[in-house]
Write an enzyme that holds these catalytic residues in place. Structure first.
Site, PDB file in Angstrom:
ATOM      1  N   LYS A   1      -1.032   7.496 -14.160  1.00 37.83           N
ATOM      2  CA  LYS A   1      -0.039   6.870 -14.992  1.00 37.83           C
ATOM      3  C   LYS A   1       0.166   7.381 -16.368  1.00 37.83           C
ATOM      4  O   LYS A   1       0.907   7.593 -17.064  1.00 37.83           O
ATOM      5  CB  LYS A   1       0.209   5.450 -14.798  1.00 37.83           C
ATOM      6  CG  LYS A   1       0.880   4.995 -13.568  1.00 37.83           C
ATOM      7  CD  LYS A   1       1.195   3.590 -13.527  1.00 37.83           C
ATOM      8  CE  LYS A   1       1.788   3.290 -12.029  1.00 37.83           C
ATOM      9  NZ  LYS A   1       1.876   1.651 -12.094  1.00 37.83           N
TER      10      LYS A   1
ATOM     11  N   LYS B   1       2.410  11.613   1.168  1.00 42.69           N
ATOM     12  CA  LYS B   1       3.015  10.307   1.601  1.00 42.69           C
ATOM     13  C   LYS B   1       4.551  10.386   0.873  1.00 42.69           C
ATOM     14  O   LYS B   1       4.721  10.784  -0.269  1.00 42.69           O
ATOM     15  CB  LYS B   1       2.369   9.398   0.712  1.00 42.69           C
ATOM     16  CG  LYS B   1       2.620   7.949   0.991  1.00 42.69           C
ATOM     17  CD  LYS B   1       1.632   6.968   0.275  1.00 42.69           C
ATOM     18  CE  LYS B   1       2.303   5.747  -0.257  1.00 42.69           C
ATOM     19  NZ  LYS B   1       1.695   5.066  -1.370  1.00 42.69           N
TER      20      LYS B   1
ATOM     21  N   LYS C   1       8.780   7.524  -3.527  1.00 43.18           N
ATOM     22  CA  LYS C   1       9.905   7.645  -4.922  1.00 43.18           C
ATOM     23  C   LYS C   1       9.690   8.571  -5.895  1.00 43.18           C
ATOM     24  O   LYS C   1      10.959   9.087  -6.232  1.00 43.18           O
ATOM     25  CB  LYS C   1      10.300   6.034  -5.348  1.00 43.18           C
ATOM     26  CG  LYS C   1       9.230   5.505  -5.853  1.00 43.18           C
ATOM     27  CD  LYS C   1       9.344   4.008  -6.063  1.00 43.18           C
ATOM     28  CE  LYS C   1       7.784   3.325  -6.366  1.00 43.18           C
ATOM     29  NZ  LYS C   1       7.839   1.826  -6.065  1.00 43.18           N
TER      30      LYS C   1
END
Ligand code: TRP
Length: 333
Positions: free
Chosen positions: A115, A197, A200
Site C-alpha cells: 500500500k 485473484k 477490485k
C-alpha cells in the site's frame, strides 16, 4: 451471546465495490458460520480511512455494505453486526497495543509495503498501524476464530503475537485467536487474467464481477472472459486457467461439483458455456441486489440495526478494555 458457543470475529471494509470473490470468500461464509458460533461482524470504516476516502461515498458505502450483509443472509438478531467507529474501545485498545508492537514489525508487513508503494503520497501512520487496529478489533471480543482471506494471514499472525506478548507480560488476558483461511478450491480468479485473484483493483475492469453489476454487465463480462484455443471444457488450472476459473465460478454459484459441471458442458462450445456461467451468477445476484435496495430504502431499520449492534458490541469490548486498563495500571474509578 450463547455461553456454549465459540466466538468468531470478522470485518469487511466499506471501500470499493465487492466482487463475487469477496461474496464467496467472505459473506456467504459469514452466513453459514452464524449458526455454529457467536459471530461478531464489523464494518471496518476506521481501517478504510488509512487510504483517503470521499466522505459522502464512505457514508453511502457503509450503509450499502450493511444492507448487503443482511441481504445475503447475515441475521442481525443472531450476530452482532456493527460499525467499528461506533465502538470507541477499538481506538482505545489499539493505543495500548501500540506499546506492545515494534516499529520494525509493522515496517515488514507486506500489505503495508504494497500500500505504501501504491499510495506513495500518503504513507500515513494509520496505514502503518493498520494491523494493530485489526488486532484490537479481534482481541476486544476474545475471538476464538477469525475467518479471513489469505491476504490477511500476516495480520492474523501479528495479532496472535501481540496477544501472546501481552498475556506473557501480565497474565492471561486475551484469547489467542485462530485464523480460518478459505479453501483453495473456492478461489475465484480474474476473468481477464485468470492466473491472478479477482480483485477490485485488477488492471482490466472486465476482469472482475462486482456484486453491484447489473445483468447486462455480468453477461458482457462473462462473454469476454479469457479462455484458450483448444476448445475443450475441462478442469486444469495449470494449462487451462481461464476455463478452470469459469468452472469454479459455475460450481460455487450452482452448488454443483466441478465434475458435475464438466459433465454438463461436455461437447459444448465456449460461447454457450460462458453464457450459462453468466446466467447462473446473475440469477444469484439479482435477488440479493433487490433485497439490498429494499433495505437501503428503509434507513430507520438500518439505523436501528447499527444502534443495537453498537450497544451489544460495546458491552463486550468495554469489559475486555477494562481488564486491560487494570493490568497495565490505569487508575479506574
Ligand atoms: N483488514 C481486513 C480486510 O481488509 C478487514 C478487517 C479489519 C478485519 N479488522 C478485521 C478482518 C478484524 C478480520 C478481523 O479484509
Amino acid at each position: 451471546m450463547e455461553e456454549n458457543k465459540k466466538t468468531l470475529y470478522s470485518a469487511v471494509q466499506p471501500t470499493n465495490n465487492l466482487t463475487i470473490g469477496n461474496y464467496i470468500g467472505a459473506i456467504t461464509n459469514f452466513v453459514q458460520l452464524q449458526e455454529e458460533y457467536n459471530c461478531v461482524y464489523a464494518i471496518a470504516n476506521m481501517h478504510a480511512i488509512t487510504v483517503r476516502q470521499n466522505p459522502a461515498e464512505l457514508r453511502q458505502r457503509t450503509l450499502a455494505l450493511l444492507a448487503l450483509y443482511i441481504a445475503c443472509g447475515v441475521d442481525p438478531e443472531k450476530c452482532i453486526l456493527y460499525l467499528q467507529s461506533h465502538v470507541p474501545c477499538h481506538a482505545e485498545l489499539a493505543w495500548v497495543l501500540n506499546t506492545f508492537t515494534y516499529v520494525g514489525e509493522m515496517e515488514r508487513m507486506t500489505q503495508f509495503k504494497d500500500k505504501s508503494a501504491r499510495h506513495a503520497d500518503n504513507i500515513n501512520m494509520g496505514l502503518m498501524d493498520y494491523p494493530v487496529l485489526m488486532a484490537a478489533d479481534i482481541l476486544l471480543y476474545q475471538a476464538d476464530y477469525v475467518p479471513v482471506g489469505e491476504d490477511q494471514r500476516q495480520h492474523l499472525e501479528i495479532t496472535r503475537d501481540i496477544a501472546t506478548r501481552f498475556n506473557n507480560a501480565y497474565s492471561p488476558t486475551f484469547t489467542v485467536p485462530q485464523g480460518i483461511f478459505r479453501k483453495v478450491g473456492a478461489k475465484i480468479n480474474d476473468l481477464q487474467e485468470p492466473t491472478k485473484k479477482m480483485s477490485k483493483s485488477g488492471e482490466n475492469p472486465n476482469g472482475a464481477i462486482f456484486l453491484s453489476d447489473d445483468k447486462d454487465t455480468i453477461m458482457r463480462k462473462f462473454k469476454r472472459a479469457i479462455t484458450d484455443s483448444d476448445g475443450e471444457i475441462r478442469y486444469d488450472p495449470v494449462s487451462k486457467p481461464g476455463v478452470s476459473n469459469l468452472l469454479s465460478i459455475y460450481s460455487v454459484f450452482s452448488g454443483k461439483s466441478i465434475d458435475e459441471a464438466v459433465l454438463e458442458f461436455q461437447g459444448k462450445g465456449y460461447g454457450e458455456f460462458k453464457l450459462a456461467v453468466g446466467e447462473t451468477v446473475a440469477s444469484k445476484l439479482m435477488p440479493i441486489q433487490a433485497e439490498q435496495a429494499k433495505l437501503l430504502a428503509n434507513k430507520d431499520y438500518l439505523n436501528q440495526v447499527l444502534i443495537s449492534g453498537a450497544q451489544r458490541a460495546n458491552a463486550i469490548a468495554r469489559k475486555t478494555l477494562s481488564k486491560v486498563y487494570k493490568k497495565i495500571g490505569f487508575y479506574q474509578v
